[in-house]
Each structure stands twice: as structure tokens, then as C-alpha cells.
Design a protein around this motif. Structure first.
Motif, PDB file in Angstrom:
ATOM      1  N   ASP A  52       0.872  -1.182   0.000  1.00  0.00           N
ATOM      2  CA  ASP A  52       0.000   0.000   0.000  1.00  0.00           C
ATOM      3  C   ASP A  52       0.906   1.228   0.000  1.00  0.00           C
ATOM      4  O   ASP A  52       1.277   1.742   1.050  1.00  0.00           O
ATOM      5  N   THR A  55      -0.054   4.309   2.062  1.00  0.00           N
ATOM      6  CA  THR A  55       0.276   4.296   3.495  1.00  0.00           C
ATOM      7  C   THR A  55       1.749   4.609   3.727  1.00  0.00           C
ATOM      8  O   THR A  55       2.094   5.386   4.626  1.00  0.00           O
ATOM      9  N   ASP A 109      -6.742  10.459   9.758  1.00  0.00           N
ATOM     10  CA  ASP A 109      -6.095   9.150   9.869  1.00  0.00           C
ATOM     11  C   ASP A 109      -5.503   8.938  11.266  1.00  0.00           C
ATOM     12  O   ASP A 109      -4.878   9.825  11.836  1.00  0.00           O
ATOM     13  N   PRO A 155      -9.702   3.013   7.142  1.00  0.00           N
ATOM     14  CA  PRO A 155      -9.883   2.503   5.781  1.00  0.00           C
ATOM     15  C   PRO A 155     -10.982   1.443   5.614  1.00  0.00           C
ATOM     16  O   PRO A 155     -11.712   1.489   4.621  1.00  0.00           O
ATOM     17  N   ILE A 333      -7.574  -4.320   6.282  1.00  0.00           N
ATOM     18  CA  ILE A 333      -8.051  -3.877   4.960  1.00  0.00           C
ATOM     19  C   ILE A 333      -8.303  -5.063   4.025  1.00  0.00           C
ATOM     20  O   ILE A 333      -9.405  -5.195   3.475  1.00  0.00           O
TER      21      ILE A 333
END
Length: 428
Positions: A52, A55, A109, A155, A333
Motif C-alpha cells: 500500500d 500508506t 487518519d 480505511p 483492509i
């Protein structure tokens, strides 16, 4: 291949739990071994699909941003202001910090929230001469609880609300009250656990003697830093409207911060990026990506449906608890992404599953709140504990965190389970 990937995951988890090998080395060696053994048909494509990058770049940018902001004294200023608002009680300070962190995490976040508030907490613990560990633990837990409150807080919620077409207002209407209750009860339990530390207080004279203006080294830079911080927070709040990825905002925060305040000498700030955390996540992403690729995550999802025996009551409870426990060890996720099509397909299997709305909330509560179970259950956990080790030389072992995390997650999932069952009763 499933056996190989499962064995590598178990081995990496063993080293992370026991501490017999540095967790970053374990994760990277495990991930790279899976690539070298060609678990993916094309290792390079597998690497791109698993990591990811959003991220990773987000973390790098925000770490630079926090270090740049530190030099203005703004964190110490917020620390003293928070202490003054909370009064003379350390327990009230704990409540104040955790609820502020929870609220901010509902819109920004969780990692960003931890990156901003943990330095504030260190400043507070230094001022009051108290142990920062209970405060940091409380903030880690509250960041994950707060992130569960809105569709943009974590997320998995973005994935769930998008797939189920749940409006922002409806989701928050159901999720804010239950998570505020969870946060309050978790706080109360930890006040009891750390009662000796929280029993402390400080005099009004001491409070009156605190002067937040003294930490402002350069008034112009302080004002500019405050405006810039507000600007970055605004970008996160309006992220959807601006159509900006978190990584872009994080990099804007870091490098525009350098441009504004440290345009010449940036090496000291780049050196403060927690590269150990970055590479730990890289390894973890590869391993969980491999688990998804070979079908382990799908097998888990199908098994959960099978054990429910066609009962909505049983299935909602299974999803709440299983997603909570699983998300404590693997990235929530890919697990959420795997469960979404399973839940969406339930109405076609049986009339018992005609209204699956409560199952979406069960999945959200389990996947998001389960991150508090272990040090690797959520990004905020890894970042918060790394900062604690680096700047306060205090290390919380996997086992010790698991002990506290189990308490927080048991409270969270028990209340969530009851809440989801009440939602079921409402629609049946």
C-alpha cells in the motif's frame, strides 16, 4: 502454496511475539522469501499489488511534518494548555487526552493523530513528571476506537460504506454513540489498572506557574506553524472533496513544511523518519498480500459464514468477534475487502439474510476495534510504540501490550456484539 504462506506468516508472528528477532527484519525476510519463492506468478507485480504505497508515503510525509512542527514549540504549547484545561487531576487529564484523540481520529487518519499527540503527551509527562506509558496506551486505543466512528476514520469503513452505500450521516448516527460508550468504559478500566499513576495530582499553584508562552521560541514561526498545521488538518477534513490521497497530503505536510521552515538543512529531519516502521510495514504488506493471493483470506471468510448455520444472530456475532480477533494479527483492509463480497452475496443464499445492514456494522466494529489487540494490529500501534521506545526509551513487549489490548478489545467487542444484536431486533 497456502501451507507455505501460512507457515511464513506463523514464523514471522512468532519472532514478533517473542522478540527473538527484530520485527522489521522478520517481516522483511518473510515477505522477501515469499517473493523469491514465487508465490506470485510475477514477483514484481505481486510486490506492486501487495504494498500500500499510499500508506508508506503518507507515513514518511507525516513523520517529517511532525519533526518540523516540533521545533516551533507548538506541541509543548498544546501540552500546557491541555494540562490547564484538565485541571489538577491526572485522571481528568487522561480523559481529556483520550477523548480529544478519539474525536480527531474520527476525521483524520489514526496514524496522523498519534504522530501529533504522542509528542504532546511526552511534553506533558515531562512537565508533570509522570509515566507516559499509560497515557500513550490510552491514546493508541482511543485513536482506533475514534477511527471507527465515521466512514473516513479508518480505511475498512471507507470500503464498507462504499460497498453498502451507507450515507455518512446514517453511519455516524449509529457508530458515534456506541464508540463513545466503548471509549468511556475502556478509559474507566484503565484508570483502575493504572490507579497508582492516575491517583497523582498537582497543586493549583503548580498549575498557575505553568506559562505556555515561555515555550514559544520564535513568535513569528509559532504563528506560521499553527496556521500551517490548521491548513494540513483542513486538507484531511476535505480530503474527499479535494480528491487527494492521504499520501499526497502527508507529503505536502512534510515537504512544504521543510520549504517554509527549513529550506536549507533538511538532513536532520530526514534522519528522524522512523525507517524501521516503514520497512516493517513493507514486509507486512507483502505477507498479507500473499495470504490474500493464495486464498487464505477467502477461506477464512467462507468458514465464518459456514459456522453460522444460516442464522443472522449467530453470523452477526461470529463476524463481530472473528473480525476483531483476526484484525488484531493481520491487516484489516484485505480482510474487510474479502468479507464484503461474502456479505453482499448472502441474500442470494437464504431469505434469512434478506436485510444484511447489521452485518456491515458488525464487520466495521470488529475490523476497526480489533486493531487494539496486539502491537501490530493497527498502524497507529506500531507508530506510537516506536515513538515511545525512541524518545522515552520505554519498550512495551508484545505480551504486555497483548494483556492490555485483550482487555480493551474484550470490552469493545462485547459491547459491539450486544449493540449489533439490538440492531437486528430493530429490523426483524
Amino acid at each position: 502454496m497456502k501451507l507455505l504462506v501460512g507457515a511464513v506468516f506463523a514464523l514471522v508472528l512468532y519472532f514478533v511475539v517473542t522478540g527473538k528477532l527484530n520485527k522489521t527484519v522478520a517481516a522483511m525476510v518473510g515477505g522477501l522469501s515469499l517473493l523469491a519463492l514465487q508465490v506470485f506468478p510475477d514477483p514484481y507485480e505481486g510486490l506492486k499489488e501487495s504494498i500500500d504505497i499510499n500508506t508508506i508515503l503518507f507515513l514518511v510525509g507525516m513523520m517529517i511534518f511532525v519533526r518540523v512542527m516540533e521545533t516551533s514549540g507548538i506541541f509543548e504549547y498544546i501540552a500546557i494548555k491541555t494540562v490547564k484545561i484538565a485541571g489538577t487531576s491526572v485522571s481528568m487529564l487522561f480523559f481529556a487526552l483520550t477523548f480529544v484523540v478519539g474525536f480527531v481520529s474520527a476525521f483524520i487518519d489514526n496514524v496522523t493523530t498519534v504522530l501529533i499527540f504522542v509528542p504532546v503527551t511526552f511534553a506533558i509527562s515531562d512537565i508533570l513528571n509522570i509515566d507516559p506509558v499509560p497515557l500513550v496506551l490510552g491514546e493508541i486505543f482511543s485513536s482506533n476506537i475514534g477511527g471507527t466512528m465515521t466512514p473516513i476514520g479508518d480505511p475498512p469503513n471507507i470500503l464498507i460504506t462504499s460497498a453498502a452505500k451507507i450515507p455518512f450521516s446514517e453511519f455516524t448516527k449509529y457508530m458515534i454513540p456506541i464508540n463513545l460508550l466503548i471509549l468511556f468504559l475502556v478509559d474507566v478500566v484503565f484508570l483502575i489498572i493504572f490507579k497508582n499513576e492516575f491517583r497523582k495530582s498537582f497543586s493549583k499553584e503548580f498549575l498557575a506557574g505553568l506559562d505556555e508562552t515561555k515555550v514559544i521560541r520564535n513568535r513569528k514561526r509559532f504563528i506560521q506553524s499553527a496556521i500551517f498545521m490548521f491548513f494540513i488538518i483542513s486538507l484531511f477534513l476535505f480530503q474527499k472533496q479535494l480528491k487527494l490521497e492521504s499520501s499526497i497530503i502527508g507529503l505536502i505536510a512534510g515537504f512544504f513544511g521543510l520549504l517554509l521552515f527549513e529550506p536549507q538543512e533538511i538532513t536532520p529531519f530526514l534522519e528522524k523518519v522512523e525507517w524501521e516502521v516503514i520497512f516493517f510495514f513493507l514486509g507486512l504488506f507483502i505477507i498479507t498480500g500473499a495470504m490474500e493471493h493464495v486464498g487464505i483470506m477467502e477461506d477464512i471468510a467462507n468458514f465464518l459464514v459456514k459456522v453460522s448455520s444460516g442464522s443472522m444472530v449467530v453470523l452477526s456475532s461470529v463476524i463481530t468477534w472473528a473480525s476483531g480477533i483476526i484484525s488484531g494479527f493481520v491487516d484489516n483492509i484485505p480482510f474487510t475487502a474479502t468479507m464484503i463480497p461474502v456479505i453482499k452475496g448472502l441474500p442470494e443464499l437464504s431469505s434469512q439474510f434478506s436485510n444484511i445492514t447489521p452485518l456491515w456494522y458488525a464487520l466495521s466494529l470488529g475490523a476497526c476495534l480489533g486493531g487494539n489487540l496486539t502491537p501490530v494490529g493497527a498502524s497507529a500501534n506500531v507508530v506510537g510504540l516506536t515513538l515511545l521506545k525512541k524518545y522515552k526509551e520505554r519498550e512495551i513487549s508484545f505480551g504486555k501490550f497483548l494483556k492490555y489490548g485483550t482487555i480493551a478489545v474484550l470490552i469493545s467487542l462485547a459491547i459491539s456484539n450486544v449493540y449489533v444484536l439490538l440492531l437486528l431486533l430493530r429490523i426483524m
